[in-house]
Scaffold this motif. Structure first.
Motif, PDB file in Angstrom:
ATOM      1  N   VAL A  98       0.843  -1.198   0.000  1.00  0.00           N
ATOM      2  CA  VAL A  98       0.000   0.000   0.000  1.00  0.00           C
ATOM      3  C   VAL A  98       0.880   1.252   0.000  1.00  0.00           C
ATOM      4  N   ARG A  99       1.906   1.283   0.844  1.00  0.00           N
ATOM      5  CA  ARG A  99       2.800   2.443   0.929  1.00  0.00           C
ATOM      6  C   ARG A  99       3.521   2.680  -0.389  1.00  0.00           C
ATOM      7  N   GLU A 100       4.124   1.633  -0.947  1.00  0.00           N
ATOM      8  CA  GLU A 100       4.886   1.787  -2.188  1.00  0.00           C
ATOM      9  C   GLU A 100       3.999   2.272  -3.334  1.00  0.00           C
ATOM     10  N   THR A 101       2.791   1.736  -3.429  1.00  0.00           N
ATOM     11  CA  THR A 101       1.890   2.171  -4.496  1.00  0.00           C
ATOM     12  C   THR A 101       1.535   3.640  -4.329  1.00  0.00           C
ATOM     13  N   SER A 102       1.248   4.043  -3.115  1.00  0.00           N
ATOM     14  CA  SER A 102       0.917   5.449  -2.855  1.00  0.00           C
ATOM     15  C   SER A 102       2.105   6.358  -3.156  1.00  0.00           C
ATOM     16  N   GLU A 103       3.289   5.966  -2.695  1.00  0.00           N
ATOM     17  CA  GLU A 103       4.484   6.799  -2.918  1.00  0.00           C
ATOM     18  C   GLU A 103       4.783   6.983  -4.397  1.00  0.00           C
ATOM     19  N   GLU A 104       4.638   5.924  -5.186  1.00  0.00           N
ATOM     20  CA  GLU A 104       5.049   5.972  -6.589  1.00  0.00           C
ATOM     21  C   GLU A 104       3.975   6.456  -7.545  1.00  0.00           C
ATOM     22  N   THR A 105       2.695   6.337  -7.140  1.00  0.00           N
ATOM     23  CA  THR A 105       1.613   6.678  -8.078  1.00  0.00           C
ATOM     24  C   THR A 105       0.652   7.745  -7.574  1.00  0.00           C
ATOM     25  N   GLY A 106       0.569   7.946  -6.256  1.00  0.00           N
ATOM     26  CA  GLY A 106      -0.416   8.867  -5.692  1.00  0.00           C
ATOM     27  C   GLY A 106      -1.728   8.199  -5.335  1.00  0.00           C
ATOM     28  N   TYR A 107      -1.905   6.946  -5.753  1.00  0.00           N
ATOM     29  CA  TYR A 107      -3.152   6.239  -5.490  1.00  0.00           C
ATOM     30  C   TYR A 107      -3.073   5.434  -4.188  1.00  0.00           C
ATOM     31  N   ASP A 108      -4.188   5.426  -3.466  1.00  0.00           N
ATOM     32  CA  ASP A 108      -4.356   4.549  -2.309  1.00  0.00           C
ATOM     33  C   ASP A 108      -5.002   3.273  -2.821  1.00  0.00           C
ATOM     34  N   VAL A 109      -4.471   2.125  -2.397  1.00  0.00           N
ATOM     35  CA  VAL A 109      -5.011   0.855  -2.869  1.00  0.00           C
ATOM     36  C   VAL A 109      -5.397  -0.051  -1.717  1.00  0.00           C
ATOM     37  N   GLU A 110      -6.291  -0.952  -2.032  1.00  0.00           N
ATOM     38  CA  GLU A 110      -6.634  -2.053  -1.143  1.00  0.00           C
ATOM     39  C   GLU A 110      -6.077  -3.316  -1.799  1.00  0.00           C
ATOM     40  N   ILE A 111      -5.371  -4.123  -1.035  1.00  0.00           N
ATOM     41  CA  ILE A 111      -4.797  -5.358  -1.567  1.00  0.00           C
ATOM     42  C   ILE A 111      -5.894  -6.406  -1.636  1.00  0.00           C
ATOM     43  N   THR A 112      -5.985  -7.075  -2.804  1.00  0.00           N
ATOM     44  CA  THR A 112      -7.065  -8.026  -3.035  1.00  0.00           C
ATOM     45  C   THR A 112      -6.608  -9.459  -3.224  1.00  0.00           C
ATOM     46  N   GLY A 113      -5.318  -9.686  -3.431  1.00  0.00           N
ATOM     47  CA  GLY A 113      -4.856 -11.052  -3.658  1.00  0.00           C
ATOM     48  C   GLY A 113      -3.364 -11.117  -3.884  1.00  0.00           C
ATOM     49  N   GLN A 114      -2.913 -12.325  -4.170  1.00  0.00           N
ATOM     50  CA  GLN A 114      -1.491 -12.567  -4.409  1.00  0.00           C
ATOM     51  C   GLN A 114      -1.292 -13.211  -5.771  1.00  0.00           C
ATOM     52  N   VAL A 115      -0.368 -12.669  -6.543  1.00  0.00           N
ATOM     53  CA  VAL A 115      -0.006 -13.245  -7.832  1.00  0.00           C
ATOM     54  C   VAL A 115       1.050 -14.319  -7.630  1.00  0.00           C
ATOM     55  N   GLY A 116       2.070 -14.005  -6.813  1.00  0.00           N
ATOM     56  CA  GLY A 116       3.120 -14.986  -6.584  1.00  0.00           C
ATOM     57  C   GLY A 116       4.301 -14.422  -5.835  1.00  0.00           C
ATOM     58  N   ILE A 117       5.268 -15.302  -5.622  1.00  0.00           N
ATOM     59  CA  ILE A 117       6.538 -14.949  -4.985  1.00  0.00           C
ATOM     60  C   ILE A 117       7.635 -15.234  -6.007  1.00  0.00           C
ATOM     61  N   TYR A 118       8.443 -14.221  -6.273  1.00  0.00           N
ATOM     62  CA  TYR A 118       9.444 -14.282  -7.339  1.00  0.00           C
ATOM     63  C   TYR A 118      10.839 -14.207  -6.733  1.00  0.00           C
ATOM     64  N   THR A 119      11.573 -15.325  -6.853  1.00  0.00           N
ATOM     65  CA  THR A 119      12.901 -15.428  -6.239  1.00  0.00           C
ATOM     66  C   THR A 119      13.896 -16.060  -7.206  1.00  0.00           C
ATOM     67  N   ASP A 120      13.823 -15.704  -8.449  1.00  0.00           N
ATOM     68  CA  ASP A 120      14.715 -16.268  -9.465  1.00  0.00           C
ATOM     69  C   ASP A 120      16.159 -15.871  -9.152  1.00  0.00           C
ATOM     70  N   PRO A 121      17.035 -16.838  -8.826  1.00  0.00           N
ATOM     71  CA  PRO A 121      18.422 -16.501  -8.509  1.00  0.00           C
ATOM     72  C   PRO A 121      19.203 -15.975  -9.714  1.00  0.00           C
TER      73      PRO A 121
END
Length: 157
Positions: free
Chosen positions: A62-85
């Protein structure tokens, strides 16, 4: 500070850190995705960034989205975890990170578009026009995973 992403590049520098990060894919009713034009590497991307001490994944997103775009968001789900070495991110200050990003989905609940020191443009891009933009393959993969309606579980790499 500049940033360089390496994917499957044998000449990539060796990582010296792992920093938990979040990213958020935000869609609107017109089936567009919220993107920013990064100032550090000139690529288009979804909002996101490093978690700060004392934050939950949801709070960081929520913080990062607001800082970078100006929009307040509600988190609705998870796409995935990305850890490609094989995905290495090198910064001009000498930090070289291994990828560790949790990608979530969200919807706008307030705010208005504005840029930041990390974003020179904030746009709602139609999904069928994403190919017109210079987007890193790791971000395209997240968007592809989000759009894949056959997936029943979040991506885990």
């Amino acid at each position: 500070m500049t940033r360089t992403d390496y994917v499957n590049d044998p000449l990539a520098p060796k990582p010296n850190s792992i920093v938990p990060a979040v990213s958020v894919i935000v869609r609107d009713e017109a089936d567009r995705v919220l993107l920013i034009h990064r100032t550090d590497n000139d690529l288009w991307t979804i909002p996101g960034g490093a978690m700060e001490p004392g934050e939950s994944v949801r709070q960081a997103a929520v913080r990062e989205t607001s800082e970078e775009t100006g929009y307040d968001v509600e988190i609705t789900g998870q796409v995935g975890i990305y850890t490609d070495p094989n995905h290495i991110v090198a910064y001009s200050d000498g930090e070289v990170r291994s990828q560790f990003s949790i990608c979530l989905t969200g919807v706008v609940v307030g705010g208005q578009a504005r840029t930041s020191s990390e974003s020179s443009e904030v746009v709602w891009q139609p999904l069928d026009q994403l190919d017109a933009l210079n987007i890193h393959p790791s971000i395209r993969l997240r968007i592809t995973h989000m759009l894949d309606t056959s997936r029943t579980e979040p991506w885990l790499s």
